[in-house]
Design an enzyme around this catalytic site. Sequence first.
Site, PDB file in Angstrom:
ATOM      1  N   GLY A 187       0.834  -1.195   0.000  1.00 19.09           N
ATOM      2  CA  GLY A 187       0.000   0.000   0.000  1.00 19.09           C
ATOM      3  C   GLY A 187       0.868   1.244   0.000  1.00 19.09           C
ATOM      4  O   GLY A 187       2.026   1.198   0.443  1.00 19.09           O
ATOM      5  N   GLN A 241       3.379   9.934   0.800  1.00 23.23           N
ATOM      6  CA  GLN A 241       4.628   9.165   0.822  1.00 23.23           C
ATOM      7  C   GLN A 241       5.474   9.367  -0.431  1.00 23.23           C
ATOM      8  O   GLN A 241       6.628   8.959  -0.474  1.00 23.23           O
ATOM      9  CB  GLN A 241       4.326   7.671   1.007  1.00 23.23           C
ATOM     10  CG  GLN A 241       3.724   7.365   2.368  1.00 23.23           C
ATOM     11  CD  GLN A 241       3.454   5.877   2.511  1.00 23.23           C
ATOM     12  OE1 GLN A 241       2.420   5.396   2.058  1.00 23.23           O
ATOM     13  NE2 GLN A 241       4.378   5.154   3.108  1.00 23.23           N
ATOM     14  N   CYS A 259       5.657  -0.061   7.182  1.00 22.95           N
ATOM     15  CA  CYS A 259       5.314   1.115   6.391  1.00 22.95           C
ATOM     16  C   CYS A 259       6.547   1.513   5.598  1.00 22.95           C
ATOM     17  O   CYS A 259       7.644   1.540   6.138  1.00 22.95           O
ATOM     18  CB  CYS A 259       4.896   2.251   7.325  1.00 22.95           C
ATOM     19  SG  CYS A 259       4.510   3.788   6.453  1.00 22.95           S
ATOM     20  N   LEU A 260       6.371   1.805   4.303  1.00 24.20           N
ATOM     21  CA  LEU A 260       7.524   2.162   3.469  1.00 24.20           C
ATOM     22  C   LEU A 260       8.196   3.451   3.946  1.00 24.20           C
ATOM     23  O   LEU A 260       9.355   3.679   3.634  1.00 24.20           O
ATOM     24  CB  LEU A 260       7.098   2.290   2.000  1.00 24.20           C
ATOM     25  CG  LEU A 260       6.699   0.975   1.306  1.00 24.20           C
ATOM     26  CD1 LEU A 260       6.224   1.246  -0.117  1.00 24.20           C
ATOM     27  CD2 LEU A 260       7.849  -0.025   1.302  1.00 24.20           C
ATOM     28  N   HIS A 287      -4.641   1.594   7.060  1.00 24.70           N
ATOM     29  CA  HIS A 287      -3.301   2.171   7.213  1.00 24.70           C
ATOM     30  C   HIS A 287      -3.103   3.333   6.219  1.00 24.70           C
ATOM     31  O   HIS A 287      -2.609   4.398   6.593  1.00 24.70           O
ATOM     32  CB  HIS A 287      -2.252   1.069   6.997  1.00 24.70           C
ATOM     33  CG  HIS A 287      -0.831   1.535   7.062  1.00 24.70           C
ATOM     34  ND1 HIS A 287       0.030   1.180   8.083  1.00 24.70           N
ATOM     35  CD2 HIS A 287      -0.104   2.325   6.226  1.00 24.70           C
ATOM     36  CE1 HIS A 287       1.216   1.743   7.865  1.00 24.70           C
ATOM     37  NE2 HIS A 287       1.160   2.433   6.746  1.00 24.70           N
ATOM     38  N   GLU A 288      -3.529   3.123   4.966  1.00 19.29           N
ATOM     39  CA  GLU A 288      -3.344   4.174   3.953  1.00 19.29           C
ATOM     40  C   GLU A 288      -4.262   5.375   4.210  1.00 19.29           C
ATOM     41  O   GLU A 288      -3.866   6.518   4.009  1.00 19.29           O
ATOM     42  CB  GLU A 288      -3.580   3.621   2.539  1.00 19.29           C
ATOM     43  CG  GLU A 288      -2.687   2.455   2.126  1.00 19.29           C
ATOM     44  CD  GLU A 288      -1.226   2.628   2.510  1.00 19.29           C
ATOM     45  OE1 GLU A 288      -0.713   3.761   2.480  1.00 19.29           O
ATOM     46  OE2 GLU A 288      -0.585   1.617   2.860  1.00 19.29           O
ATOM     47  N   HIS A 324      -2.643   7.601   6.609  1.00 18.38           N
ATOM     48  CA  HIS A 324      -1.669   8.500   5.961  1.00 18.38           C
ATOM     49  C   HIS A 324      -2.359   9.746   5.403  1.00 18.38           C
ATOM     50  O   HIS A 324      -1.867  10.862   5.557  1.00 18.38           O
ATOM     51  CB  HIS A 324      -0.972   7.795   4.794  1.00 18.38           C
ATOM     52  CG  HIS A 324       0.222   6.976   5.178  1.00 18.38           C
ATOM     53  ND1 HIS A 324       1.365   7.525   5.717  1.00 18.38           N
ATOM     54  CD2 HIS A 324       0.462   5.650   5.087  1.00 18.38           C
ATOM     55  CE1 HIS A 324       2.258   6.566   5.930  1.00 18.38           C
ATOM     56  NE2 HIS A 324       1.733   5.408   5.560  1.00 18.38           N
TER      57      HIS A 324
HETATM   58 NI    NI Z   1       2.516   3.484   5.588  1.00 20.57          NI
END
Ligand code: NI
Length: 188
Positions: A45, A50, A104-105, A146-147, A150
Amino acid sequence: MKLTLRTYGDAILRQKATPVTSVDDRVRTLAQDMLETMHAEEGVGLAAQQVGALDALCVVDIPTASDADPAGQPLNPGLEMPLILINPVIRGVSEETESWEEGCLSFPEIRAPVERPKEIEVQFSGLDGLPVVRRVRGLAARCIQHELDHLNAVLICDRMSPVKRIALSGRLKRLRRETEHRLNESHA
Ligand code: NI
């Protein structure tokens, strides 16, 4: 085109996304670039912040094998991956929650259990601009939550338990400093 990932410490991760008012070429290109970036980074995701954008747009791609119950039955039949979610809103959540390890990236090499509702009802538009409402379960539901966090400027470090946050505080502080240092260098 693969985009540069923004990591913890970058101020844009603490800015809320603004609604997408029309799905134009810029938005379509951003969505494709986000998919390409997410796949290249082996994530499931990715949200606009990001990659340095403030559009209410996120992408999700859960492997088919991860979207099945223990008996191998698909948890979300008819939910086609990858998902492009424009202006997503969670309209309802199950009372039942579960805790699962998330990454998380924007937080490389950091993982922590996060408790979330098991099932959600989410409304969003695709690239065709038409709103749909879907009930989603399992890893896909977790990933979408989660997204959406963000897009609302909420990060995994806000969702982990206080005990875990204290345990990871040194690593979080180091990551924030590294990010700030890199941003200062690139602006110099
Ligand atoms: Ni994340």
